[in-house]
Write an enzyme that holds these catalytic residues in place. Structure first.
Site, PDB file in Angstrom:
ATOM      1  N   ASP A   1       0.861  -1.190   0.000  1.00 18.36           N
ATOM      2  CA  ASP A   1       0.000   0.000   0.000  1.00 18.36           C
ATOM      3  C   ASP A   1       0.897   1.240   0.000  1.00 18.36           C
ATOM      4  O   ASP A   1       1.921   1.263   0.684  1.00 18.36           O
ATOM      5  CB  ASP A   1      -0.892   0.001   1.251  1.00 18.36           C
ATOM      6  CG  ASP A   1      -2.106   0.897   1.114  1.00 18.36           C
ATOM      7  OD1 ASP A   1      -3.230   0.366   1.164  1.00 18.36           O
ATOM      8  OD2 ASP A   1      -1.938   2.125   0.947  1.00 18.36           O
TER       9      ASP A   1
ATOM     10  N   TYR B   1     -13.211   7.594 -13.137  1.00 20.39           N
ATOM     11  CA  TYR B   1     -13.032   6.499 -12.185  1.00 20.39           C
ATOM     12  C   TYR B   1     -13.621   5.201 -12.764  1.00 20.39           C
ATOM     13  O   TYR B   1     -12.956   4.161 -12.820  1.00 20.39           O
ATOM     14  CB  TYR B   1     -13.694   6.845 -10.844  1.00 20.39           C
ATOM     15  CG  TYR B   1     -13.781   5.663  -9.919  1.00 20.39           C
ATOM     16  CD1 TYR B   1     -12.622   5.031  -9.472  1.00 20.39           C
ATOM     17  CD2 TYR B   1     -15.012   5.146  -9.510  1.00 20.39           C
ATOM     18  CE1 TYR B   1     -12.689   3.924  -8.632  1.00 20.39           C
ATOM     19  CE2 TYR B   1     -15.091   4.044  -8.675  1.00 20.39           C
ATOM     20  CZ  TYR B   1     -13.928   3.435  -8.251  1.00 20.39           C
ATOM     21  OH  TYR B   1     -14.005   2.336  -7.434  1.00 20.39           O
TER      22      TYR B   1
END
Ligand code: UDP
Length: 324
Positions: free
Chosen positions: A31, A141
């Protein structure tokens, strides 16, 4: 299985890794912590602080941990922001996925579960929505996720990549030690609970003149733990290529969410009336029949109040979200 979870410090990723751990998988999280929280990942889990676009670090992680499969959730995910900043969305979500796939192919990792979204459907012609509905994303998106699905289909054909895409509707709810902490928060349920707790402003009702039973929008809220279980099922059932739509099997209006939140919390939720939010379809409800049939998935959460109660418990446990 040894599984790399990209985006494992995010809201859905941190739920996925908890389910995978409970099922006995070995998990490593990667991450970049731009929107995720380090504390969302249990300290005992291997953690790589890196971006998926950093192919050499991703390759190293795949090698170091002898990874057999990847669950790919790392992405940025705000529909409205994506319209203003499409470059960020294509760079993070498309280039990030391409770089991850390069690393996987180079290291011989041939199995991916991909976090997709209901935003690929845009304004549906009919409801409930299933995988056969046309995909007409209305935002960069949605485009970015849809494009990665296309890439996966082609990589499946050409390179034998096994891949499953999960198109989620409204993820909601929490684990006792992991929940929603977006900054800023835009989602209805955390905003409603913050207002009930007196920690946030009154909730603005985005329109009351939709063609729905009470005039407010209908959405399909699915417990994040149920979504997370779908990833585990997808990993256990390798498919050359599959797409599944995930929802709870029913929808609720914004007013129903407010009323349920008042019952669950025992507190009033202050509300102010607002205009429609641009781009909001009146009703979005999923049919999850295919994943039920093929993978045996069904939501376990008893309903909206169950979801709200879990999110309320998380808010009590972590009133200011993660401490970072
Ligand atoms: N909504 C609202 N007020 C808010 C946030 C959301 O009325 O402050 C409504 C929104 O218009 C939508 C529903 O709540 O109909 C769920 O919105 P959310 O942003 O949580 O998820 P979305 O469906 O947009 O992915």
């Amino acid at each position: 299985m040894r599984v790399l979870v990209t985006g494992g410090a995010g809201y859905i990723g941190s739920a996925v890794l908890r389910v995978l751990l409970a099922e006995g998988h070995e998990v490593v999280v990667l991450d970049n912590l731009v929107t995720g929280h380090r504390r969302a990942v249990p300290a005992a889990i291997a953690f790589v602080h890196a971006d998926t676009r950093d192919t050499s670090t991703v390759r190293q992680a795949l090698r170091d941990h002898r990874v057999e499969a990847v669950v790919h959730l790392a992405a940025i995910s705000q529909v409205g922001t994506s319209v203003r900043h499409p470059r960020d969305y294509f760079d993070n979500n498309v280039r990030g996925s391409l770089a991850l796939l390069d690393a996987m192919l180079a290291e011989g990792v041939g199995r991916l579960v991909f976090s997709s979204t209901a935003a690929v459907y845009g304004d549906p012609d009919t409801c409930p929505i299933d995988e056969t509905a046309p995909t007409r994303p209305k935002s960069p998106y949605g485009d970015s996720k849809r494009f990665v699905e296309t890439v996966l289909a082609r990589y499946g054909e050409a390179y034998g990549l096994q891949h499953t895409s999960l198109r989620y509707f409204n993820a909601a709810g929490a684990f006792p030690d992991a929940g929603e902490d977006h900054r800023p928060e835009t989602h209805l349920i955390p905003l409603v609970l913050a207002a009930a707790a007196g920690k946030g402003p009154p909730v603005t009702l985005f329109g009351e003149d939709y063609p729905t039973p009470d005039g407010t929008c209908v959405r399909d809220y699915v417990h994040v733990a149920d979504l997370a279980r779908a990833h585990a099922l997808a990993l256990a059932a390798p498919a050359p290529g599959a797409i599944y739509t995930l929802g709870s099997g029913g929808g609720h209006t914004v007013r129903e969410v407010l009323e349920a939140a008042e019952r669950v919390t025992g507190r009033p939720v202050p509300v102010v009336r607002g205009a429609r939010r641009e781009g909001d379809p009146a009703t979005l409800v999923a049919s999850s029949a295919r994943i039920g049939r093929e993978l045996g998935w069904a939501p376990r959460a008893a309903g909206l109040e169950d979801i709200l109660a879990s999110a309320w418990a998380w808010l009590q446990a972590a009133p200011d979200g993660y401490p970072d």
